[in-house]
Design a protein around this motif. Structure first.
Motif, mmCIF file in Angstrom:
data_model
loop_
_atom_site.group_PDB
_atom_site.id
_atom_site.type_symbol
_atom_site.label_atom_id
_atom_site.label_comp_id
_atom_site.label_asym_id
_atom_site.label_seq_id
_atom_site.Cartn_x
_atom_site.Cartn_y
_atom_site.Cartn_z
ATOM 1 N N ALA A 74 -2.226 -13.689 0.120
ATOM 2 C CA ALA A 74 -1.630 -12.395 -0.221
ATOM 3 C C ALA A 74 -0.223 -12.286 0.368
ATOM 4 O O ALA A 74 0.690 -11.780 -0.276
ATOM 5 C CB ALA A 74 -2.510 -11.263 0.299
ATOM 6 N N MET A 78 3.165 -11.609 -1.648
ATOM 7 C CA MET A 78 3.934 -10.386 -1.449
ATOM 8 C C MET A 78 5.319 -10.694 -0.920
ATOM 9 O O MET A 78 6.285 -10.014 -1.245
ATOM 10 C CB MET A 78 3.192 -9.455 -0.483
ATOM 11 N N HIS A 131 2.417 -2.079 -3.394
ATOM 12 C CA HIS A 131 1.868 -2.076 -2.040
ATOM 13 C C HIS A 131 0.605 -1.258 -1.888
ATOM 14 O O HIS A 131 0.043 -1.195 -0.796
ATOM 15 C CB HIS A 131 2.935 -1.590 -1.050
ATOM 16 N N GLY A 133 -2.160 -1.981 -2.741
ATOM 17 C CA GLY A 133 -3.248 -2.877 -2.368
ATOM 18 C C GLY A 133 -3.598 -2.819 -0.894
ATOM 19 O O GLY A 133 -4.720 -3.167 -0.507
ATOM 20 N N TRP A 134 -2.672 -2.392 -0.066
ATOM 21 C CA TRP A 134 -2.977 -2.235 1.361
ATOM 22 C C TRP A 134 -4.094 -1.209 1.535
ATOM 23 O O TRP A 134 -4.909 -1.293 2.451
ATOM 24 C CB TRP A 134 -1.756 -1.742 2.141
ATOM 25 N N LEU A 139 -4.074 -6.792 -1.559
ATOM 26 C CA LEU A 139 -2.736 -7.102 -2.031
ATOM 27 C C LEU A 139 -2.791 -8.199 -3.086
ATOM 28 O O LEU A 139 -3.673 -9.048 -3.067
ATOM 29 C CB LEU A 139 -1.886 -7.595 -0.853
ATOM 30 N N ALA A 160 -6.330 -6.482 -7.002
ATOM 31 C CA ALA A 160 -5.087 -7.037 -6.456
ATOM 32 C C ALA A 160 -4.072 -7.406 -7.540
ATOM 33 O O ALA A 160 -2.917 -6.964 -7.518
ATOM 34 C CB ALA A 160 -5.398 -8.252 -5.587
ATOM 35 N N TRP A 164 -0.259 -5.855 -9.195
ATOM 36 C CA TRP A 164 0.899 -6.717 -9.421
ATOM 37 C C TRP A 164 1.426 -6.572 -10.851
ATOM 38 O O TRP A 164 2.625 -6.410 -11.074
ATOM 39 C CB TRP A 164 0.480 -8.166 -9.148
#
Lengths: 824, 342, 109
Positions: A74, A78, A131, A133-134, A139, A160, A164
């Motif tokens: 991840a 990122m 972000h 995904g945090w 992520l 995730a 994206w």
């Protein structure tokens, strides 16, 4: 005659002052938008940098357990995604491009100020979505170029990759709008006398970059849409067992991805071409060749994408072709490096931090370019790609090249932007720490790659001999971290207690230095008349090639000629702030969020917000639809209204969008394993629809003619007819689609069906948007608001409508009439 | 090329190779088993030749750029003490032509051997006498299927000095087959058959690794290639074709291990010829003869096998193999049995 | 068109309704020709080139007359034609690349 001019108040408020928070949320001033981009980028770069440092900690030794495999994957995803989409592009385009383009061309703002603000808010929404995904779902972890079919839901379940896909779609939209805006601005809003060959090189770079953006992002959009459909609607665009191929993703992605690196590199080149001449007190060497080379690089950048795919088995002919084009692109790039050195040669050098970073950039970028030549040789690339060698290569060009240029730009233009100087001493500390940290981190990667260390590996074996260099690199990364700490400290100190900056601290050559630091909201009191290249230098010293000796020797600051601050200011009309860009972006965010977390009501509400905002923006200003008559200068586009240029730019981008869809259709139409094929298409029905759409174009153009001659009655009739025919076409599509479903061909039936429905469906979506647009205009016409003076709004809608018709002409031919022709 | 030219060329090439070898201090293949700079096949050698040539040109260009840069910044500029630049000349046709034509010529010289190598390394049909081996990549292990029916995993054996043609297929997503000492990499793409053709020149063991990010355990998808003499290869091939080595009745542990195996879920995924028919995981018929397990990640020792069986995910995050959590004695028996399958 | 634009040399000519109708007639005829080529089996061998030419002609007519490109300056034509060229190159390249790929597909099933 003009009204009595008001005397200039003693203190001109800068663009930073006034308005409060509401002022910032509704701002459309390009300078404020630029500052917001900067703040957002400085925030995200911390994330990207910390992710990089965590990666380096994990790689400190073999079989390390600092990060789990999942987190590591991840983090490298990122790191790449954040740096490319949320840091470098926003800094080069949203921050520097936005701030400087109007100032350097002598304009008061960009062509479409509200669109500019919209680009920012969309970019921020994209950054947040990437972000989220945090908080939920994890992520993104499939790499910054997310290769299919790893990204299919079967192999990467969960949210995730969804974050994206949506994040990139929103970010891409933001960037395309910026490209459109900048292209139109540079074409149409240059000050009188500023021909193309008199523009600053930074503007050349931004001009060409804007074109690249318009033609490079559509394939990415299409690739992401296919992935979205695969993940959400069960299609199989990248699934081999259905007859498709994941290689399609790679082509679409790199058709975007390679121009993308030039979207990052060209503005960086533009920066260097500004900084080096200023601190050498010499004009840029070989300006015409520099301009041509920028154009050539951009043009060639569209023909090299296969060099990312040498290992995929494209065949020797394709490999050779891409190897040659990739080598060719080195030639204009080399011209630039040599020209920069020739600019320094014989100059009177001022060794400022900005200059240090620019000089450092030239060397580091050269190293990166040379490793690029190795990658261009396809067989050699087969050893080096996907190893740490390529990681070294792209960090040398993207960090050593682009980031160094950004840092140089920062030290150079920060005085203009903030009204404060950055500390030179801390700046030099930052520079040397950066150089040491950067080279320590990334040079050994060349060697590690030659020693066979693959990339994107969360750990490695102890018996491979890679340990020591990895440790060196980790140390380097921490040194780089310290360098960035110096950077943040310098910015902070400058804002709190930095020395106040004069208008022209560096004795610059271009127009932005003729304004106060920071500039007022309206940039220039009067638009300057341009007499040559290096316009500000000429205004100061009389000639582009002059040495600027007299004022320098006498120690006096050059006097500010008329272009600076006149005694009186006429009423300058600046466009009013608007809440719509922020609201529209929130609507887009709601749509993205709703799709991912399965909250369908949110999607609908978001869509409604978007549609209403667009309509609201359309009618927001009292002079909507009227051709602008700027009393100060005619558009430098030869009289063509900026909105027309904007719509044509958009249409150009859409050509590439539909070409990507059509290519996929042709490639996939004969690859279905089972189920119906092109024979299912109904030619008689579609022929009828085609006639309807063609005739609707006739009606549209008659509506425009009627509006232009002020014939409100016939304008309404023809406009209504166009809407009606558009609706008939749409009904035909709906009928066609539902009858296919009854015959057993749905979206996910097979490759033919999915390619067909997505292509024709998106076209239908464009028609639907056109129908809505025309209906809104029809309502305006029927309520008497669409008089002769507003013919432009009908013309713009007409351009869009005709384009949609033209796309149908191609679809009708390639999809329907060529149904018996086998696919690729 | 004349003999004198050839000699000069090869002297220069050798000098270059020495220089570069020295420059990348002490990279012997023993210390760096994945090095790309120690060619052991014709393909790797062609690539190495290209590498030397391009690096030489790169070094020359870098030297020119750095010298010009240093001269410009430190020697031929007027420093701040002087008011004005020595000249403000901003064009010079001769220079601009030179620095356009020069790089063009260099690139031309690089492109010719590049294209030659591209075509040479991708023959349209298999060379005469080639051994065609199917390579099937899985998440996260390698399957090798020989034309005579032999099957093995994660350890590829090939005969020296005979053309090898690898036919690369993927069972799931995109991977990449890379043995640096034997040549460049080739992606393994589902739905597509890619080929890698070469002739290994020196016997030995050469490690390889997947080189396309393929999920959680991409870093753990390693393998080994053994280049054998023709006799060694023939006897290895014979051993692979034969059924599993019979467990001697005297070896009680291994015999009870055979029973553990037969009763466990292992049989669903793993094949041992004549005993189980699983196709999901690697073929275990000759597991004991392999030097590593878990796709090149662990050395094949009883401790490691036990560790692996008890908790595969700890060694290979995301592995599809379930953790068996066998009690001690059963585990030991199973390990003994597997290690006996030479 | 505005006086302001006229003063700066912009092209102002607009075709009249008659021209628009003639163009419409051409579009109808060309479309009819396309459909005919589709249905007449004897013309199958030349289907692809003929259709491409006819479609290109329709495309050009709409762009030049309905979208006014014939009367606008070179700028707008450039803004449109350049991406179109890129789009065509993209299409042709992808078709060629995938044609090669089809010969290397793994047997399905």
């Amino acid at each position: 005659m003009a009204a009595q001019p008001k005397p200039l108040p003693v203190h001109q408020p800068s663009y930073l002052e006034g308005g409060g928070i509401a002022g910032w949320l509704t701002t459309i001033d390009h300078k404020r938008v630029a500052v917001m981009y900067l703040a957002s980028a400085l925030f995200f770069v911390a994330f990207g940098g910390l992710e990089a440092m965590a990666i380096r900690v994990q790689l400190w030794r073999p079989d390390n357990h600092a990060l789990s495999a999942a987190i590591y994957n991840a983090f490298f995803t990122m790191h790449g995604t954040t740096m490319v989409f949320l840091v470098v592009m926003p800094l080069l385009l949203g921050f520097l491009g936005n701030f400087l383009i109007p100032l350097q061309i002598g304009a008061r703002d960009v062509a479409f100020p509200r669109l500019n603000a919209l680009s920012f808010w969309l970019a921020l929404v994209a950054g947040i979505l990437l972000h989220l995904g945090w908080i939920r779902g994890g992520l993104p972890d499939a790499g910054w170029f997310g290769y299919a079919n790893l990204t299919e839901r079967y192999f990467t379940p969960g949210l995730a990759v969804d974050w994206w896909v949506i994040g990139l779609l929103v970010s891409g939209t933001s960037t395309v709008l910026t490209g459109l805006n900048f292209l139109t601005t540079i074409i149409a809003m240059r000050a009188p006398g500023m021909t193309y060959m008199r523009m600053p090189m930074f503007i050349w770079a931004q001009l060409v970059t804007s074109i690249l953006i318009l033609i490079a992002f559509p394939p990415l959009t299409i690739g992401l849409i296919f992935l979205l459909f695969d993940r959400f609607f069960d299609t199989h665009f990248y699934v081999a067992s259905a007859g498709a191929t994941p290689i399609l993703w790679q082509h679409l992605f790199w058709l975007f991805g390679h121009p993308e690196v030039y979207i990052m590199a060209l503005p960086a080149f533009g920066i260097i071409s500004e900084v080096i001449p200023t601190f050498s007190r010499k004009p840029l060497f070989g300006y015409p060749m520099m301009a041509y080379s920028v154009c050539l690089i951009a043009f060639l950048s569209y023909g090299v994408w296969g060099h990312h795919m040498f290992a995929t088995g494209m065949g020797p002919v394709a490999d050779s072709a891409f190897a040659i084009t990739s080598m060719l692109i080195a030639i204009p790039t080399g011209v630039k490096v040599f020209s920069w050195i020739a600019t320094v040669w014989g100059g009177s050098l001022r060794m400022t931090t900005a200059f240090y970073f620019a000089l450092g950039m030239v060397l580091e970028f050269t190293i990166g370019g040379l490793s690029g030549i190795m990658h261009a040789s396809a067989p050699l690339d087969l050893q080096q790609t996907d190893s740490y060698f390529v990681v070294a290569h792209f960090h040398y060009v993207l960090f050593g090249g682009v980031m160094f240029a950004i840092l140089s730009a920062f030290y150079y233009w920060w005085p203009k932007i903030s009204g404060r100087m950055l500390g030179e001493r801390l700046g030099k500390w930052q520079f040397w720490t950066t150089v040491i940290g950067f080279n320590l981190t990334f040079f050994p990667m060349h060697i590690l790659g030659l020693w066979g260390m693959p990339r994107r590996t969360y750990t490695y074996g102890a018996d491979m001999g890679w340990t020591h260099l990895n440790q060196l690199e980790t140390i380097g990364a921490f040194i780089l971290g310290i360098a960035f700490l110096f950077f943040y400290i310098n910015i902070f100190k400058s804002l709190i207690s930095g020395e106040r900056a004069p208008a022209d601290p560096w004795d610059g050559r271009s127009l932005e230095w003729s304004t106060p630091s920071p500039p007022p909201a309206y940039n220039f009191a009067t638009i300057p008349q341009i007499r040559g290249r290096d316009a500000w230098w000429i205004l100061k010293y009389g000639r582009a090639g002059s040495r600027g000796v007299a004022a320098y020797m006498s120690g006096q600051a050059p006097s500010q000629p008329q272009a600076g601050e006149p005694a009186f200011v006429e009423g300058i009309h600046m466009p009013a702030p608007s809440i719509f860009p922020l609201v529209l972006s929130l609507g887009v965010g709601m749509m993205g969020l709703g799709l991912i977390i399965d909250w369908y009501r949110i999607i609908l509400i978001g869509a409604a917000v978007v549609v209403l905002s667009v309509i609201g923006m359309g009618f927001e200003y009292a002079d909507f639809g009227e051709e602008s008559h700027d009393p100060e200068h005619a558009p430098s586009s030869g009289g063509i209204d900026v909105r027309k240029i904007g719509v044509w730019s958009f249409i150009g981008s859409e050509c590439v969008f539909f070409a990507s869809l059509i290519s996929t259709f042709i490639v996939y139409k004969s690859r279905s394993l089972a189920g119906p094929g092109p024979k299912i298409l109904n030619i008689p029905l579609t022929s009828f629809s085609t006639f309807i759409l063609l005739m609707s174009s006739l009606l549209m153009v008659l509506a425009l003619a009627a509006t232009q001659r002020g014939d409100k009655r016939w304008a309404r009739i023809w406009l209504g007819g166009t809407v009606a025919f558009g609706l008939i076409f749409l009904c035909g599509q709906v009928y066609e689609f539902t009858s296919f479903c009854h015959e057993g061909m749905g979206l996910t039936t097979n490759l033919f069906s999915q390619s067909f429905f997505v292509l024709v469906g998106f076209h239908g979506g464009h028609v639907a948007i056109g129908v809505i647009w025309l209906s809104v205009l029809l309502v305006a016409a029927m309520t008497g608001k669409l008089g002769r003076s507003r013919a432009l709004s009908v013309e713009l809608a007409g351009l869009y409508w005709h384009f949609v018709d033209v796309v149908w002409i191609i679809i009708f031919t390639l999809v329907y009439l060529m149904q018996a022709v086998p696919g690729a | 090329m004349t003999r004198r030219g050839t000699n000069r060329h090869s002297v220069a090439a050798v000098a270059m190779q020495v220089a570069i070898a020295l420059a990348i201090a002490g990279c012997s293949a023993e210390d760096r088993p994945m090095t790309t700079l120690a060619p052991k096949s014709d393909l790797a050698q062609w690539i190495q030749n290209l590498y030397v040539e391009v690096t030489a040109w790169d070094a020359i260009i870098l030297a020119i750029v750095v010298s010009a840069f240093v001269l410009a910044v430190f020697v031929f500029s007027s420093r701040v003490g002087e008011a004005a630049p020595a000249s403000t000349a901003s064009s010079d046709l001769g220079l601009e032509i030179a620095w356009t034509l020069g790089p063009t010529l260099v690139l031309l010289m690089i492109s010719v051997p590049t294209i030659r190598t591209i075509f040479r390394s991708q023959p349209a049909i298999a060379p005469a006498g080639a051994l065609e081996i199917k390579v099937i990549a899985h998440q996260w292990w390698w399957e090798f299927d020989y034309p005579d029916g032999a099957k093995t995993s994660n350890e590829l054996h090939i005969p020296v000095k005979r053309p090898i043609r690898l036919l690369l297929e993927s069972a799931d997503i995109i991977h990449s087959f890379w043995v640096p000492q034997l040549g460049g990499k080739r992606d393994v793409v589902p739905g597509q058959i890619n080929e890698l053709t070469f002739v290994a020149t020196i016997p030995g063991m050469y490690p390889g690794q997947c080189a396309e990010f393929c999920g959680l355990s991409h870093a753990n998808m390693r393998f080994r290639t053994f280049v054998d003499s023709p006799d060694d290869f023939a006897s290895w091939d014979r051993a692979q074709l034969a059924g599993p080595v019979a467990t001697p009745a005297s070896d009680l542990t291994a015999s009870s291990g055979a029973k553990v195996f037969a009763d466990s879920p292992c049989t669903t995924c793993h094949m041992i010829q004549g005993i189980s028919k699983g196709y999901v995981g690697p073929d275990l018929t000759h597991f004991g003869s392999r030097t590593t397990l878990a796709a090149g990640v662990l050395k094949n020792t009883p401790e490691n096998v036990a560790k692996w069986i008890q908790n595969p995910q700890e060694i290979k995050p995301g592995a599809n193999m379930p953790a068996l959590l066998l009690p001690g004695p059963k585990l030991n028996a199973l390990v003994a049995y597997l290690e006996s399958l030479k | 068109m505005s006086d302001f634009a006229e003063a700066h040399g912009a092209q102002v000519r607009h075709p009249g309704a008659a021209t628009y109708l003639i163009i419409a007639a051409f579009l109808v005829v060309l479309t009819a020709m396309e459909i005919t080529v589709f249905y007449v089996h004897a013309l199958r061998p030349v289907l692809v080139p003929v259709l491409i030419v006819l479609a290109a002609a329709k495309f050009a007519l709409v762009a030049m007359f309905y979208m006014h490109l014939k009367y606008d300056g070179w700028l707008l034509t450039g803004v449109f034609v350049f991406p179109m060229m890129i789009a065509t190159v993209l299409l042709v390249s992808l078709l060629m690349l995938f044609a090669y790929l089809s010969n290397h597909m793994a047997p399905l099933g």
